[in-house]
Design a protein around this motif. Structure first.
Motif, PDB file in Angstrom:
ATOM      1  N   TYR A  37      22.217  -2.677  -7.371  1.00 54.92           N
ATOM      2  CA  TYR A  37      21.369  -2.222  -8.471  1.00 54.92           C
ATOM      3  C   TYR A  37      20.171  -1.492  -7.893  1.00 54.92           C
ATOM      4  CZ  TYR A  37      18.467  -6.274  -7.303  1.00 54.92           C
ATOM      5  OH  TYR A  37      17.680  -7.192  -6.648  1.00 54.92           O
ATOM      6  N   PHE A  38      19.558  -0.674  -8.723  1.00 54.23           N
ATOM      7  CA  PHE A  38      18.370   0.047  -8.266  1.00 54.23           C
ATOM      8  C   PHE A  38      17.136  -0.556  -8.901  1.00 54.23           C
ATOM      9  CE2 PHE A  38      21.701   3.067  -7.461  1.00 54.23           C
ATOM     10  CZ  PHE A  38      21.340   3.609  -6.244  1.00 54.23           C
ATOM     11  N   TYR A  39      16.433  -1.292  -8.110  1.00 53.89           N
ATOM     12  CA  TYR A  39      15.174  -1.858  -8.580  1.00 53.89           C
ATOM     13  C   TYR A  39      14.409  -2.200  -7.314  1.00 53.89           C
ATOM     14  CZ  TYR A  39      11.953  -4.398 -11.527  1.00 53.89           C
ATOM     15  OH  TYR A  39      10.827  -4.808 -12.187  1.00 53.89           O
ATOM     16  N   HIS A  79       3.166  -5.348 -11.359  1.00 59.14           N
ATOM     17  CA  HIS A  79       3.000  -4.076 -12.060  1.00 59.14           C
ATOM     18  C   HIS A  79       1.520  -3.812 -12.275  1.00 59.14           C
ATOM     19  CE1 HIS A  79       7.248  -4.270 -12.293  1.00 59.14           C
ATOM     20  NE2 HIS A  79       7.193  -5.431 -12.901  1.00 59.14           N
ATOM     21  N   ALA A  80       1.068  -2.744 -11.691  1.00 55.98           N
ATOM     22  CA  ALA A  80      -0.359  -2.450 -11.739  1.00 55.98           C
ATOM     23  C   ALA A  80      -0.714  -1.709 -13.017  1.00 55.98           C
ATOM     24  CB  ALA A  80      -0.753  -1.606 -10.533  1.00 55.98           C
ATOM     25  N   GLY A  81      -1.901  -1.981 -13.511  1.00 57.84           N
ATOM     26  CA  GLY A  81      -2.357  -1.296 -14.715  1.00 57.84           C
ATOM     27  C   GLY A  81      -1.752  -1.928 -15.949  1.00 57.84           C
ATOM     28  N   SER A 123       1.395   1.884 -14.407  1.00 64.98           N
ATOM     29  CA  SER A 123       1.523   3.225 -13.849  1.00 64.98           C
ATOM     30  C   SER A 123       2.233   3.193 -12.501  1.00 64.98           C
ATOM     31  CB  SER A 123       0.130   3.847 -13.715  1.00 64.98           C
ATOM     32  OG  SER A 123      -0.719   2.935 -13.044  1.00 64.98           O
ATOM     33  N   TYR A 124       2.153   2.074 -11.791  1.00 68.85           N
ATOM     34  CA  TYR A 124       2.930   1.923 -10.557  1.00 68.85           C
ATOM     35  C   TYR A 124       3.083   0.434 -10.263  1.00 68.85           C
ATOM     36  CZ  TYR A 124      -1.696   1.249  -8.458  1.00 68.85           C
ATOM     37  OH  TYR A 124      -2.954   0.802  -8.175  1.00 68.85           O
ATOM     38  N   SER A 125       3.902   0.148  -9.271  1.00 70.76           N
ATOM     39  CA  SER A 125       4.141  -1.251  -8.936  1.00 70.76           C
ATOM     40  C   SER A 125       3.907  -1.475  -7.453  1.00 70.76           C
ATOM     41  CB  SER A 125       5.578  -1.651  -9.280  1.00 70.76           C
ATOM     42  OG  SER A 125       5.804  -1.485 -10.659  1.00 70.76           O
ATOM     43  N   ALA A 160       4.104   5.199   0.395  1.00 66.77           N
ATOM     44  CA  ALA A 160       2.773   4.820  -0.092  1.00 66.77           C
ATOM     45  C   ALA A 160       2.619   3.313  -0.023  1.00 66.77           C
ATOM     46  CB  ALA A 160       2.588   5.287  -1.544  1.00 66.77           C
ATOM     47  N   SER A 161       1.380   2.868   0.203  1.00 68.83           N
ATOM     48  CA  SER A 161       1.140   1.420   0.206  1.00 68.83           C
ATOM     49  C   SER A 161      -0.249   1.149  -0.340  1.00 68.83           C
ATOM     50  CB  SER A 161       1.292   0.851   1.619  1.00 68.83           C
ATOM     51  OG  SER A 161       0.293   1.358   2.462  1.00 68.83           O
ATOM     52  N   GLU A 162      -0.461  -0.083  -0.758  1.00 69.03           N
ATOM     53  CA  GLU A 162      -1.757  -0.487  -1.294  1.00 69.03           C
ATOM     54  C   GLU A 162      -1.884  -2.005  -1.166  1.00 69.03           C
ATOM     55  OE1 GLU A 162      -3.036   1.449  -5.043  1.00 69.03           O
ATOM     56  OE2 GLU A 162      -3.551  -0.557  -5.745  1.00 69.03           O
ATOM     57  N   ASP A 163      -3.012  -2.486  -0.720  1.00 64.99           N
ATOM     58  CA  ASP A 163      -3.266  -3.927  -0.608  1.00 64.99           C
ATOM     59  C   ASP A 163      -2.168  -4.675   0.143  1.00 64.99           C
ATOM     60  OD1 ASP A 163      -5.551  -3.508  -2.069  1.00 64.99           O
ATOM     61  OD2 ASP A 163      -4.644  -4.089  -3.994  1.00 64.99           O
ATOM     62  N   GLY A 164      -1.647  -4.082   1.205  1.00 61.17           N
ATOM     63  CA  GLY A 164      -0.616  -4.761   1.992  1.00 61.17           C
ATOM     64  C   GLY A 164       0.752  -4.745   1.353  1.00 61.17           C
ATOM     65  N   CYS A 165       0.884  -4.004   0.251  1.00 63.34           N
ATOM     66  CA  CYS A 165       2.163  -3.943  -0.454  1.00 63.34           C
ATOM     67  C   CYS A 165       2.740  -2.540  -0.426  1.00 63.34           C
ATOM     68  CB  CYS A 165       1.993  -4.353  -1.920  1.00 63.34           C
ATOM     69  SG  CYS A 165       1.666  -6.099  -2.132  1.00 63.34           S
ATOM     70  N   PHE A 166       4.051  -2.467  -0.604  1.00 64.59           N
ATOM     71  CA  PHE A 166       4.686  -1.168  -0.811  1.00 64.59           C
ATOM     72  C   PHE A 166       4.313  -0.707  -2.210  1.00 64.59           C
ATOM     73  CE2 PHE A 166       7.222  -3.186   2.415  1.00 64.59           C
ATOM     74  CZ  PHE A 166       7.581  -2.153   3.270  1.00 64.59           C
ATOM     75  N   LYS A 167       3.937   0.556  -2.313  1.00 66.59           N
ATOM     76  CA  LYS A 167       3.566   1.085  -3.630  1.00 66.59           C
ATOM     77  C   LYS A 167       4.724   1.942  -4.114  1.00 66.59           C
ATOM     78  CE  LYS A 167      -0.185   3.665  -5.815  1.00 66.59           C
ATOM     79  NZ  LYS A 167      -1.478   4.323  -5.585  1.00 66.59           N
ATOM     80  N   VAL A 168       5.245   1.610  -5.259  1.00 63.74           N
ATOM     81  CA  VAL A 168       6.408   2.340  -5.780  1.00 63.74           C
ATOM     82  C   VAL A 168       6.090   2.931  -7.151  1.00 63.74           C
ATOM     83  CG1 VAL A 168       8.040   0.883  -4.505  1.00 63.74           C
ATOM     84  CG2 VAL A 168       7.417   0.276  -6.852  1.00 63.74           C
ATOM     85  N   PRO A 169       6.810   3.988  -7.508  1.00 59.56           N
ATOM     86  CA  PRO A 169       6.531   4.617  -8.800  1.00 59.56           C
ATOM     87  C   PRO A 169       6.768   3.649  -9.953  1.00 59.56           C
ATOM     88  CG  PRO A 169       8.038   5.964  -7.497  1.00 59.56           C
ATOM     89  CD  PRO A 169       7.885   4.658  -6.789  1.00 59.56           C
TER      90      PRO A 169
END
Lengths: 509, 115
Positions: free
Chosen positions: A110-112, A158-160, A169-171, B99-108
């Motif tokens: 799966y893609f996640y 999940h940020a934001g 907006s991103y994770s 991309a990364s942030e706060d020690g984490c991988f940052k993903v879309p």
């Protein structure tokens, strides 16, 4: 398993509701309808390392510090199965009366972003443990379909927005958990109420802890429950359409979510509608389940055999070794403690209280403490209460308590050399730093209050509250506790409650 | 994953010897997140069809007395001890990420459709 992100710990769920002994909310009634429930329990195994690599299996470390080419899915890396994880899976299977079978691993694609490999390795059509059952304290039995090995996924935040996927907006992804060994235990749809589901989850948790496979900490996500819920008319034999409810982080959520979901489905059917098969998420704050996927699209995980892992077939010798190493399971241990307490008599509380305390000490693995104390002459009621309440509050540290020290402390308390409050304080210190109870008591300046000193303090608080004292003299007995409280405050817990009441009695007569 | 072992491939018409349609090829491409033109879909449908055709020939053999092969190597129970080994340096790992942030991988952002 968490390919759809359902397992993400984005919302800090409520903390664990402790103890199999909690009151289950019985008496749910859904009119003409009967719920049919099956549970899937994911249990993180207490290994030192991950399932397929030597990275530490450790909760709460700084993000992405326990990662390597294998669990990051870097090209050219190869997985090697952790023998301890297999052993723990076999311990679980044996405790649940399953057949241990030759098994193999598949890739679930799966893609996640919770899995950097874009697949999760799991057992599919050939799980290690097949068939079995679990008997609940109320005597009912729930069948076990299978208990298979798989790897956990990473943790996405999940940020934001709201912290949920929608609106973010991103994770951010932490792969410390990716590759941690899990056993998924799938029950038959034998459960008929939210209360029974709770009993099942609590008993299973006690068994998982007893096998040494799990620490049972739901609040840390080391045991996670999904519920498959459907309803049907009473007496009907065919099953209704089921919904899978995810994100059940505590026994309380499990009960609430199932109750909500059953009522929702009954409501739909009563209005002439049809329940749609879907995955739903339990929203803790709203106390409601909400649909997770709008489309009715079956996920196509394209399972195929994992070419990097060879089949697993524990031989008979290994299986018997595992079976022989299993200690007694919770049901047997509960009867042992009950019998011991029954034989000793003493001041164990009413049946329901002591049954609940016994369930708690067994579930937390503290029955050894109670047994040690009671067999060396400590009052069973006191031993049970201190183990089920104060020791249990110490969490993991409680299991490390020295039974001899615990016994010695209770003997000091029983001999009135320490007040109840002082004994609790000493126990708290023993849980934190260990040590000998008498030494800790001396260090804290705890000593017996002699009768004369106590009488002076009692006289003093009585003089300070003439109104209450008058009412007490008039026969308002519950005011005794008021004075006990005052004395405790004045002596910082050094006084013994029973001695205070005796002193009040002497003043009154 | 629940006990029921669904076979979505069957629903999608991926088994059997029937010719593979370009709709099925498009479905497979979508599962693999591959963008294909109509011409490519047509071409790959034919190629995948040939692969399936070959598999169905193998499938037609009577294998009743042949033990199923789970792995080409004659090995079982390849296990390692539960002993920790050093993990990678986090900074080195994250340096490889887009991309990364706060020690984490940052993903879309994860698309709603994917939920």
């Amino acid at each position: 398993m968490t390919g759809d992100g359902a397992g993400d710990q984005v919302s800090g769920g409520e903390s664990q509701v402790s103890g199999a002994g909690d009151q289950v909310s019985g008496g749910e009634s859904y009119g003409d309808f009967e719920p049919v429930i099956g549970l899937e329990v994911h249990c993180e195994l207490r290994t030192r390392t991950k399932l397929f690599c030597g990275c530490p299996n450790s909760f709460g470390d700084a993000p992405n510090t326990n990662v390597c080419p294998v669990c990051l899915g870097l090209p050219g890396s190869l997985p090697v199965l952790n023998a301890k994880a297999v052993e723990l899976a076999m311990r679980i299977g044996t405790a649940l009366h399953c057949d241990i079978r030759p098994s193999s691993f598949h890739r679930k694609n799966y893609f996640y972003p919770d899995m950097p490999k874009d697949y999760q390795v799991s057992q599919y059509d050939e799980p290690i443990n097949v068939g079995g059952w679990l008997e609940l304290p109320d005597g009912s039995r729930v069948g076990i379909v299978r208990a298979h090995i798989e790897e956990d996924t990473g943790k996405t935040t999940h940020a934001g927005g709201t912290g949920r996927i929608h609106g973010s907006s991103y994770s951010l992804v932490d792969y410390n958990r990716a590759g941690v060994p899990l056993v998924e235990i799938v029950s038959e749809p034998d459960i008929r109420s939210a209360a029974q589901a709770r009993l099942y989850a609590a008993e299973l948790r006690a068994i998982l802890v007893a096998t040494g496979a799990s620490d049972g900490r739901m609040e840390e996500g080391s045991m996670r429950v999904d519920a498959n819920v459907s309803v049907r008319r009473r007496g009907a034999s065919e099953l209704g359409t089921r919904c899978e409810v995810k994100n059940l982080n505590s026994l309380r959520s499990l009960t609430r979510a199932i109750d909500y979901e059953v009522r929702r489905q009954v409501g739909i059917i009563e209005k002439g509608g049809a329940v749609a098969q879907e995955t739903r998420h339990f929203d803790e704050a709203q106390g409601a389940t909400v649909a997770m996927r709008s489309k009715e699209e079956a996920f196509d995980y394209r399972y195929f055999p994992e070419p990097d892992l060879v089949p697993l077939a524990p031989d008979a010798a290994w299986q018997s070794e595992v079976a022989a190493s299993l200690g007694p399971m919770p049901a047997e241990r509960r009867s042992r403690v009950s019998e011991l307490i029954g034989a000793r008599g003493g001041t164990a509380g009413d049946g329901a209280t002591s049954a609940s305390q016994i369930a708690t000490v067994v579930e937390l693995g503290l029955d050894g403490l109670v047994e040690a104390a009671v067999t060396s002459g400590v009052d069973p009621g006191l031993a049970l209460a201190r183990a089920a309440n104060e020791a249990a509050a110490g969490g993991d540290a409680a299991r490390g308590l020295d039974p001899a020290g615990f016994t010695a402390l209770l003997k000091l308390e029983a001999a009135r050399k320490l007040s109840a409050t002082q004994a609790k304080a000493v126990l708290a210190e023993m849980l934190l730093h260990g040590g000998d109870p008498a030494t800790i008591a001396r260090a804290k300046g705890f000593e017996v209050m002699d009768e004369g000193e106590l009488a002076t303090v009692v006289r003093q608080v009585v003089d300070e509250s003439p109104g209450e004292w008058h009412r007490y003299l008039e026969g308002e007995e519950k005011l005794a506790q008021f004075f006990v409280g005052k004395v405790m405050k004045a002596t910082r817990g050094r006084a013994d409650g029973k001695a205070v009441i005796a002193a009040l009695d002497r003043l009154r007569s | 994953m629940s006990a029921g072992l669904d076979q979505p491939a069957e629903r999608a018409g991926l088994t059997g010897s029937a010719a593979l349609t370009s709709e099925v090829a498009a479905y497979v491409a979508r599962l693999a997140r591959i963008e294909l033109s109509a011409g490519e879909l047509d071409r790959f449908a034919k190629q995948l069809g040939a692969v399936l055709e070959h598999a169905s020939q193998v499938n037609a053999l009577d294998t009743g007395d042949v033990e199923p092969t789970a792995h080409p190597l004659p090995l079982r129970n390849v296990l390692r001890k539960d002993e920790p080994r050093p993990s990678l340096e986090r900074d080195a790992v994250l340096a490889e990420a887009p991309a990364s942030e706060d020690g984490c991988f940052k993903v879309p952002r994860i698309l709603a459709e994917e939920r």
